[in-house]
Design an enzyme around this catalytic site. Structure first.
Site, PDB file in Angstrom:
ATOM      1  N   GLU A 280       0.827  -1.207   0.000  1.00  0.00           N
ATOM      2  CA  GLU A 280       0.000   0.000   0.000  1.00  0.00           C
ATOM      3  C   GLU A 280       0.864   1.261   0.000  1.00  0.00           C
ATOM      4  OE1 GLU A 280      -2.646  -0.734   3.361  1.00  0.00           O
ATOM      5  OE2 GLU A 280      -3.987  -1.826   2.019  1.00  0.00           O
ATOM      6  N   ASP A 359      -8.655  -8.998   3.535  1.00  0.00           N
ATOM      7  CA  ASP A 359      -8.484  -7.953   4.549  1.00  0.00           C
ATOM      8  C   ASP A 359      -9.637  -7.914   5.557  1.00  0.00           C
ATOM      9  OD1 ASP A 359      -7.226  -5.833   5.764  1.00  0.00           O
ATOM     10  OD2 ASP A 359      -7.871  -4.329   4.322  1.00  0.00           O
ATOM     11  N   GLU A 387     -13.064  -2.606  11.459  1.00  0.00           N
ATOM     12  CA  GLU A 387     -12.905  -1.776  10.266  1.00  0.00           C
ATOM     13  C   GLU A 387     -13.982  -2.037   9.202  1.00  0.00           C
ATOM     14  OE1 GLU A 387      -9.012  -2.011   8.460  1.00  0.00           O
ATOM     15  OE2 GLU A 387      -9.659  -0.966   6.657  1.00  0.00           O
TER      16      GLU A 387
HETATM   17  C1  GCU Z   1      -6.164  -2.217   5.699  1.00  0.00           C
HETATM   18  C2  GCU Z   1      -6.482  -0.867   6.283  1.00  0.00           C
HETATM   19  C3  GCU Z   1      -5.295   0.046   6.265  1.00  0.00           C
HETATM   20  C4  GCU Z   1      -4.101  -0.644   6.917  1.00  0.00           C
HETATM   21  C5  GCU Z   1      -3.845  -1.978   6.236  1.00  0.00           C
HETATM   22  C6  GCU Z   1      -2.771  -2.802   6.908  1.00  0.00           C
HETATM   23  O1  GCU Z   1      -6.004  -2.130   4.325  1.00  0.00           O
HETATM   24  O2  GCU Z   1      -7.535  -0.289   5.584  1.00  0.00           O
HETATM   25  O3  GCU Z   1      -5.635   1.207   6.966  1.00  0.00           O
HETATM   26  O4  GCU Z   1      -2.973   0.142   6.864  1.00  0.00           O
HETATM   27  O5  GCU Z   1      -5.004  -2.754   6.268  1.00  0.00           O
HETATM   28  O6  GCU Z   1      -3.120  -3.786   7.543  1.00  0.00           O
HETATM   29  O7  GCU Z   1      -1.599  -2.514   6.782  1.00  0.00           O
END
Ligand code: GCU
Length: 676
Positions: A280, A359, A387
């Site tokens: 990400e 997730d 979440e």
């Molecule tokens: C999810 C979440 C993110 C987080 C990521 C992670 O995608 O939305 O906010 O950073 O998980 O576990 O690293």
């Protein structure tokens, strides 16, 4: 106080006990978990029994004293132990309680504290066993991850601002941190990573370490809780002033070596580092043309002299994935990135694997990576923060979902391999370091998580990390008795409501394995089935006017089902043997596909959404039965939340039903959705 309320027992029950003092064998300083155990017993027993209990060193009145000791000190005082006591006391963190003799023994200082909490828990619930009992954890790693940012916000946090940070530094007043450590110890948790996995490099500034991180560790240590830090891979460049963060660069290696030494100067018992890299948008070894193992091992080598571990997250995937290629699948990523590296990681690397391949969805199959790493140790990652699960505005009890994961048999090499056994040193891979972590994200809200009922999830998480074979309902009833009182009406009402809550949420938010149909792009909250597709995040449903679901078969799809060992792979490869609740996870089908229940997929969608929302409609009325049976402040708080949830469930129902009605053009047999 959460579940550590120590509510008074009815007088006639309390009268059965004659405890007046607590006696401790051996000498322990104030920061030892034994000292915490003693303080907890003095306070807890006094409140539960409505008497004044005090600490004594006078050993002449042991018949009215709770005797607390580490096993060695007990033996040194000339006592002996039964074989059954020894069974538990031979294990790290194990304990043994003899209620007749009011004796609490631990294999070590932490075991004493766990034994004290177990004793107090049963005493408070009015369920204290009359025969001796012991326990020991199935796994050594029983941790929490907090996603706290140094500015005081919490990523995906729904319980207020950070307990740890504010304005770029660690807060002055750590009293809530101490309370958090106490809550953790009471359910057997022993570690916490205090900052966001999307980590801020300035955490490692000398000022932050010496003024802040050290104080946090000192505050939590008396409860047997050790801390770890999440690190940003690029810190050598961004904080250290180096030109690169390449894990094979000698300057970078030296920098991490020095930095690790500096951290251990302040926190000598630190657990280690959690690393989110190449995920990400985070930098990582792949950014420098190195393997994930080379990246992880760099940290491992820096930590090895101090006995620390690297928790390297398997949450590595491409979030700009192209949906027009039918072979692309985010679910494949963890195995694709990690499985071939099984021999490449150093001994003190532990791969941290989210429970499902995507997730924290409302339902996922178990991550196949948990059965593909054998020589590399792994831990599972759960999420207590809701979440995708209503963000603590909805009451959703998650333990039943976690149990579907823990009780699943991965059939490694054709042999029984339950996930909960894989995650234990006595399991099929024999990993000495393995277990559990969960993203919790408590905040400064007095309820901790923003909803009193959400605390059942934290409680159950800790208890499952200790005893993964425990039942979801049993844990819930324990929690209710401790949190809301022992009145059977209360225990039944709260228990039944929360046991209905995950199935109801699944029914109205993402049934048949389609995933949580929330807004994918920003909030992860509220219905938005349209947002699943047409973007790079890969949480796709591939819904069009003919059908929906991801074809993840080897024969015609993305090949994901082939990542499991053969028996599980064939279960999911074939549509006939795929359970309905994961149908759309593994297969793309027309809306008119007939389920095992005899209904079509689209009719099931309509029915499930109406039924799920109808169940949630019953929550406020069922809660009303507790008026006067629990304190008014908490009664009103929960009642308000449940009325909101009942309304929002209707929004979910109508949004999802109308979306698929518009897309498929198929009316509802029961004439609720469509044109008549
Ligand atoms: C999810 C979440 C993110 C987080 C990521 C992670 O995608 O939305 O906010 O950073 O998980 O576990 O690293």
């Amino acid at each position: 106080a959460a579940w550590l309320r120590y509510g008074a027992l009815p007088a006639e029950q309390a009268a059965a006990y004659s405890i007046k003092t607590v006696t401790v064998l051996g000498s322990h300083d104030e920061t030892s978990p034994v000292a915490s155990a003693v303080r907890e017993l003095v306070d807890g027993v006094s409140k539960i029994l409505g008497v004044t209990v005090s600490l004594t060193s006078d050993t002449s009145s042991l018949s009215t004293s709770i005797v607390v000791a580490i096993r060695e000190d007990y033996l040194a005082a000339g006592n002996t132990l039964s074989a059954s006591a020894t069974d538990f006391l031979d294990h790290t963190d194990g304990y043994w309680v003899d209620p007749q003799k009011t004796l609490i023994l631990g294999s070590d200082a932490r075991g004493v504290l766990y034994g004290a909490f177990a004793y107090l828990s049963q005493l408070a619930q009015g369920t204290l066993s009359s025969t001796p009992f012991g326990s020991r954890p199935r796994a050594p790693v029983r941790w929490i991850n907090q996603w706290d940012n140094m500015d005081g916000t919490i990523e995906r946090g729904y319980g207020g601002r950070s307990l740890f940070f504010e304005g770029g530094r660690v807060v002055e007043d750590l009293s809530r941190v101490k309370e958090y450590a106490r809550l953790m110890a009471s359910i057997g948790l022993n570690g916490i990573v205090i900052n966001n996995v999307n980590a801020n490099p300035s955490l490692l500034s000398e000022e932050c370490l010496s003024q802040g991180v050290k104080r946090v560790a000192d505050t939590m240590r008396p409860y047997g809780v050790r801390i770890g830090l999440a690190l940003n891979f690029d810190t050598p460049r961004t904080l250290g002033g180096l030109e690169t963060s390449d894990p094979l660069d000698a300057g970078v290696v030296a920098w991490w070596g020095e930095t690790t030494k500096r951290i251990y100067n302040h926190v000598p018992d630190m657990l280690g580092f959690t690393i989110k890299a190449n995920s990400e948008g985070q930098p990582g070894p792949l950014s420098y043309g190195r393997t994930l193992a080379e990246g992880a091992n760099m940290f491992a080598k820096a930590l090895a002299p101090f006995g620390g571990f690297v928790f390297y997250r398997a949450f590595v995937y491409d979030h700009h994935l192209r949906e027009d290629n039918p072979k692309n699948d985010r679910a494949n990523a963890a195995v694709d990135f990690f499985a071939h590296l099984d021999d490449a990681f150093d001994d003190n690397v532990v791969v941290q694997v989210k429970f499902g391949p995507i997730d924290f969805q409302v339902r996922e199959p178990v991550s196949p990576l948990l059965a593909r790493l054998k020589r590399t140790k792994a831990v599972i990652e759960f999420m207590v923060a809701q979440e995708y699960m209503g963000q603590q505005s909805h009451a959703v009890y998650l333990a039943p979902e976690w149990k579907t994961i823990l009780d699943f048999d991965m059939r490694v090499d054709g042999r029984p391999s339950l996930v909960r056994d894989i995650l234990s040193p006595d399991g099929p891979f024999g990993w000495p370091v393995t277990g559990y972590t969960a993203v919790v994200n408590v905040g400064r809200d007095t309820t901790w998580l923003g909803h009193h009922l959400a605390m059942a999830n934290l409680y159950a998480y800790g208890r499952l990390a200790w005893s993964p074979e425990a039942g979801a309902r049993d844990l819930l009833d324990e929690w209710t008795r401790l949190t809301w009182g022992t009145d059977p009406v209360v225990v039944e009402t709260v228990g039944n409501l929360l046991m209905d809550s995950w199935p109801a949420y699944e029914a109205h938010s993402g049934n048949l394995g389609i995933q949580t149909l929330c807004d994918i792009l920003y909030t992860h909250y509220g219905p938005s089935p349209a947002s699943q597709d047409g973007n790079g995040w890969g949480q796709w449903t591939r819904a069009d006017q003919h059908g929906l679901g991801m074809d993840r078969t080897v024969a015609t799809g993305t090949g994901f089902s082939g990542q499991y060992h053969p028996e599980v792979a064939s279960l999911y490869e074939n549509i006939e043997t795929t359970p309905d609740d994961l149908l759309l996870w593994f297969h793309h089908v027309p809306y008119t596909h007939v389920l095992k229940s005899g209904k079509t997929v689209i009719q099931h969608f309509y029915d499930a959404h109406y039924e799920g929302a109808a169940t949630v409609q019953t929550y406020p009325g069922r809660w009303e039965a507790l008026r006067g049976k629990v304190d008014n402040a908490r009664f009103e708080h929960v009642g308000f939340k449940l009325r909101y949830q009942a309304g929002h469930a209707l929004v979910w129902r109508d949004s999802v039903c109308r979306f698929y009605h518009a897309l498929s053009g198929i009316d509802d047999d029961k004439k609720r959705v469509g044109h008549y």
